[in-house]
Design a protein around this motif. Structure first.
Motif, PDB file in Angstrom:
ATOM      1  N   THR A 125      53.043  15.893   5.903  1.00 37.08           N
ATOM      2  CA  THR A 125      54.383  15.406   5.588  1.00 37.08           C
ATOM      3  C   THR A 125      54.841  14.488   6.701  1.00 37.08           C
ATOM      4  OG1 THR A 125      54.942  17.400   4.340  1.00 37.08           O
ATOM      5  CG2 THR A 125      56.775  16.030   5.102  1.00 37.08           C
ATOM      6  N   LEU A 126      55.103  13.247   6.350  1.00 30.18           N
ATOM      7  CA  LEU A 126      55.554  12.256   7.327  1.00 30.18           C
ATOM      8  C   LEU A 126      57.074  12.126   7.245  1.00 30.18           C
ATOM      9  CD1 LEU A 126      52.918   9.400   6.835  1.00 30.18           C
ATOM     10  CD2 LEU A 126      52.885  11.291   8.477  1.00 30.18           C
ATOM     11  N   GLN A 127      57.748  12.500   8.318  1.00 26.34           N
ATOM     12  CA  GLN A 127      59.179  12.247   8.401  1.00 26.34           C
ATOM     13  C   GLN A 127      59.375  10.748   8.641  1.00 26.34           C
ATOM     14  OE1 GLN A 127      61.372  14.535   7.676  1.00 26.34           O
ATOM     15  NE2 GLN A 127      59.797  16.131   7.500  1.00 26.34           N
ATOM     16  N   PRO A 128      60.574  10.199   8.406  1.00 30.63           N
ATOM     17  CA  PRO A 128      60.802   8.775   8.686  1.00 30.63           C
ATOM     18  C   PRO A 128      60.349   8.417  10.101  1.00 30.63           C
ATOM     19  CG  PRO A 128      62.661   9.668   7.493  1.00 30.63           C
ATOM     20  CD  PRO A 128      61.759  10.837   7.797  1.00 30.63           C
ATOM     21  N   GLY A 129      59.504   7.418  10.206  1.00 33.97           N
ATOM     22  CA  GLY A 129      58.949   7.005  11.482  1.00 33.97           C
ATOM     23  C   GLY A 129      57.649   7.704  11.836  1.00 33.97           C
ATOM     24  N   GLY A 130      57.286   8.755  11.086  1.00 37.65           N
ATOM     25  CA  GLY A 130      56.062   9.494  11.363  1.00 37.65           C
ATOM     26  C   GLY A 130      54.817   8.734  10.904  1.00 37.65           C
ATOM     27  N   THR A 131      53.681   9.054  11.520  1.00 40.42           N
ATOM     28  CA  THR A 131      52.436   8.329  11.246  1.00 40.42           C
ATOM     29  C   THR A 131      51.291   9.297  10.980  1.00 40.42           C
ATOM     30  OG1 THR A 131      53.083   6.438  12.612  1.00 40.42           O
ATOM     31  CG2 THR A 131      50.740   6.705  12.206  1.00 40.42           C
ATOM     32  N   ALA A 132      50.438   8.923  10.031  1.00 43.84           N
ATOM     33  CA  ALA A 132      49.178   9.615   9.791  1.00 43.84           C
ATOM     34  C   ALA A 132      48.053   8.601   9.965  1.00 43.84           C
ATOM     35  CB  ALA A 132      49.140  10.212   8.387  1.00 43.84           C
ATOM     36  N   THR A 133      46.882   9.082  10.338  1.00 42.76           N
ATOM     37  CA  THR A 133      45.739   8.184  10.510  1.00 42.76           C
ATOM     38  C   THR A 133      44.553   8.685   9.700  1.00 42.76           C
ATOM     39  OG1 THR A 133      44.938   9.353  12.484  1.00 42.76           O
ATOM     40  CG2 THR A 133      46.460   7.510  12.836  1.00 42.76           C
ATOM     41  N   ALA A 134      43.673   7.766   9.403  1.00 45.35           N
ATOM     42  CA  ALA A 134      42.405   8.070   8.745  1.00 45.35           C
ATOM     43  C   ALA A 134      41.374   7.114   9.342  1.00 45.35           C
ATOM     44  CB  ALA A 134      42.505   7.887   7.232  1.00 45.35           C
ATOM     45  N   VAL A 135      40.109   7.438   9.155  1.00 45.18           N
ATOM     46  CA  VAL A 135      39.058   6.581   9.688  1.00 45.18           C
ATOM     47  C   VAL A 135      38.184   6.084   8.546  1.00 45.18           C
ATOM     48  CG1 VAL A 135      37.441   8.483  10.117  1.00 45.18           C
ATOM     49  CG2 VAL A 135      37.272   6.390  11.470  1.00 45.18           C
ATOM     50  N   VAL A 136      37.766   4.829   8.661  1.00 41.17           N
ATOM     51  CA  VAL A 136      36.809   4.236   7.729  1.00 41.17           C
ATOM     52  C   VAL A 136      35.551   3.936   8.529  1.00 41.17           C
ATOM     53  CG1 VAL A 136      36.326   2.265   6.215  1.00 41.17           C
ATOM     54  CG2 VAL A 136      38.641   3.233   6.316  1.00 41.17           C
ATOM     55  N   MET A 137      34.403   4.375   8.025  1.00 40.04           N
ATOM     56  CA  MET A 137      33.142   4.174   8.749  1.00 40.04           C
ATOM     57  C   MET A 137      32.075   3.585   7.841  1.00 40.04           C
ATOM     58  SD  MET A 137      32.608   7.461  11.245  1.00 40.04           S
ATOM     59  CE  MET A 137      33.798   7.898  12.495  1.00 40.04           C
ATOM     60  N   TRP A 138      31.197   2.796   8.449  1.00 40.94           N
ATOM     61  CA  TRP A 138      30.061   2.230   7.735  1.00 40.94           C
ATOM     62  C   TRP A 138      28.973   1.892   8.731  1.00 40.94           C
ATOM     63  CZ3 TRP A 138      34.476  -0.325   8.947  1.00 40.94           C
ATOM     64  CH2 TRP A 138      34.364  -1.546   9.611  1.00 40.94           C
ATOM     65  N   ARG A 139      27.806   1.591   8.226  1.00 48.13           N
ATOM     66  CA  ARG A 139      26.697   1.174   9.078  1.00 48.13           C
ATOM     67  C   ARG A 139      26.285  -0.251   8.739  1.00 48.13           C
ATOM     68  NH1 ARG A 139      24.573   4.838  12.390  1.00 48.13           N
ATOM     69  NH2 ARG A 139      24.992   7.044  11.990  1.00 48.13           N
ATOM     70  N   ASN A 140      26.033  -1.018   9.775  1.00 49.25           N
ATOM     71  CA  ASN A 140      25.528  -2.377   9.601  1.00 49.25           C
ATOM     72  C   ASN A 140      24.006  -2.311   9.681  1.00 49.25           C
ATOM     73  OD1 ASN A 140      25.043  -5.113   9.541  1.00 49.25           O
ATOM     74  ND2 ASN A 140      25.605  -5.438  11.674  1.00 49.25           N
ATOM     75  N   LEU A 141      23.397  -2.061   8.531  1.00 50.02           N
ATOM     76  CA  LEU A 141      21.945  -1.926   8.473  1.00 50.02           C
ATOM     77  C   LEU A 141      21.375  -2.856   7.422  1.00 50.02           C
ATOM     78  CD1 LEU A 141      21.476   1.958   8.567  1.00 50.02           C
ATOM     79  CD2 LEU A 141      21.119   0.350  10.442  1.00 50.02           C
ATOM     80  N   VAL A 142      20.238  -3.428   7.743  1.00 44.80           N
ATOM     81  CA  VAL A 142      19.483  -4.221   6.774  1.00 44.80           C
ATOM     82  C   VAL A 142      18.152  -3.509   6.579  1.00 44.80           C
ATOM     83  CG1 VAL A 142      18.436  -6.441   6.243  1.00 44.80           C
ATOM     84  CG2 VAL A 142      20.620  -6.355   7.467  1.00 44.80           C
ATOM     85  N   THR A 143      18.029  -2.833   5.455  1.00 37.50           N
ATOM     86  CA  THR A 143      16.826  -2.052   5.184  1.00 37.50           C
ATOM     87  C   THR A 143      15.881  -2.741   4.209  1.00 37.50           C
ATOM     88  OG1 THR A 143      18.004  -0.904   3.415  1.00 37.50           O
ATOM     89  CG2 THR A 143      18.032   0.118   5.604  1.00 37.50           C
ATOM     90  N   ASP A 144      16.344  -3.819   3.602  1.00 39.01           N
ATOM     91  CA  ASP A 144      15.515  -4.545   2.635  1.00 39.01           C
ATOM     92  C   ASP A 144      15.837  -6.025   2.761  1.00 39.01           C
ATOM     93  OD1 ASP A 144      14.200  -5.662   0.503  1.00 39.01           O
ATOM     94  OD2 ASP A 144      14.843  -4.149  -0.947  1.00 39.01           O
ATOM     95  N   SER A 145      14.875  -6.802   3.244  1.00 38.85           N
ATOM     96  CA  SER A 145      15.119  -8.230   3.484  1.00 38.85           C
ATOM     97  C   SER A 145      15.291  -9.022   2.197  1.00 38.85           C
ATOM     98  CB  SER A 145      13.974  -8.830   4.312  1.00 38.85           C
ATOM     99  OG  SER A 145      12.750  -8.679   3.611  1.00 38.85           O
ATOM    100  N   THR A 146      14.968  -8.415   1.056  1.00 29.42           N
ATOM    101  CA  THR A 146      15.129  -9.132  -0.211  1.00 29.42           C
ATOM    102  C   THR A 146      16.528  -8.957  -0.798  1.00 29.42           C
ATOM    103  OG1 THR A 146      14.342  -7.253  -1.530  1.00 29.42           O
ATOM    104  CG2 THR A 146      12.678  -8.809  -0.717  1.00 29.42           C
ATOM    105  N   VAL A 147      17.311  -8.057  -0.204  1.00 33.15           N
ATOM    106  CA  VAL A 147      18.671  -7.805  -0.686  1.00 33.15           C
ATOM    107  C   VAL A 147      19.663  -8.528   0.216  1.00 33.15           C
ATOM    108  CG1 VAL A 147      20.412  -6.039  -1.167  1.00 33.15           C
ATOM    109  CG2 VAL A 147      17.995  -5.554  -1.582  1.00 33.15           C
ATOM    110  N   VAL A 148      20.574  -9.252  -0.407  1.00 26.09           N
ATOM    111  CA  VAL A 148      21.558 -10.024   0.351  1.00 26.09           C
ATOM    112  C   VAL A 148      22.524  -9.068   1.058  1.00 26.09           C
ATOM    113  CG1 VAL A 148      23.428 -11.712   0.197  1.00 26.09           C
ATOM    114  CG2 VAL A 148      21.404 -11.943  -1.258  1.00 26.09           C
TER     115      VAL A 148
END
Length: 197
Positions: free
Chosen positions: A124-147
């Protein structure tokens, strides 16, 4: 009085009548410095989008191919805001159209980081309150034929079906050819934390 002096006196008289002196009834006085109430109200509404929260992001934290991005959601309204679950995220290209990227809540095959794998809890966010979340991914190229896929924008909503806001991560979303990213749940942030940009 000569004609030249008479003409000069007439010009001076006309000028004095045309420009009111300070303190006269025609003097408008100092210009108002306060913003009119209607304008201020409109500006406040524009700064607080539906549904009463504003979404911001921090910088992308990159380490050995793993990318992490903190998303913050601040209650900019005048009543409590309930958050439960995960933000709804879409990756957009240069043309603001969605890319073919699988977005999953708490994807453990990206990382076992607790920020991503924690179970969601109501916040529950009161006025001015903040919540956070994280977004994650990997920068991997495992197949050179895929763009490789690189997103330019993220479209983020507090939850599925809620109005979304578009943000621009610095450096973009460089997914390689993995085609997926994981999203952690909303968690309450300390009031002392610095605001995200």
């Amino acid at each position: 009085m000569t004609a030249r002096r008479a003409a000069a006196a007439a010009v001076a008289t006309i000028a004095a009548l045309a420009v009111p002196s300070c303190g006269s009834r025609q003097d408008p006085g100092p210009l108002p410095t306060a913003v009119p109430t209607a304008v201020a109200s409109t500006a406040t509404q524009a700064a607080c989008p539906d549904p009463g929260v504003v979404i911001r992001i921090g910088d992308v934290d990159a380490a050995m191919g793993l990318r992490a991005l903190t998303v913050s959601m601040t209650n900019c309204g005048d009543r409590p805001y309930q958050a439960n679950g995960y933000p709804a995220v879409r990756v957009l290209g240069d043309d603001h159209k969605p890319l073919d990227v699988r977005v999953a809540p708490g994807t453990s095959d990206i990382t076992v980081d607790p920020a991503l794998t924690a179970a969601p809890r109501p916040v529950t966010l009161q006025p001015g309150g903040t919540a956070t979340a994280v977004v994650m991914w990997r920068n991997l190229v495992t197949d050179s034929t895929v763009v490789a896929t690189t997103g330019t924008y993220l479209e983020i909503a507090p939850t599925t079906g809620a109005p979304a806001q578009t943000v621009t991560p610095k450096g973009g979303i460089d997914l390689g050819n993995t085609g997926k990213l994981g999203v952690g749940p909303w968690t309450a942030a300390s009031q002392s934390e610095p605001a995200q940009s």
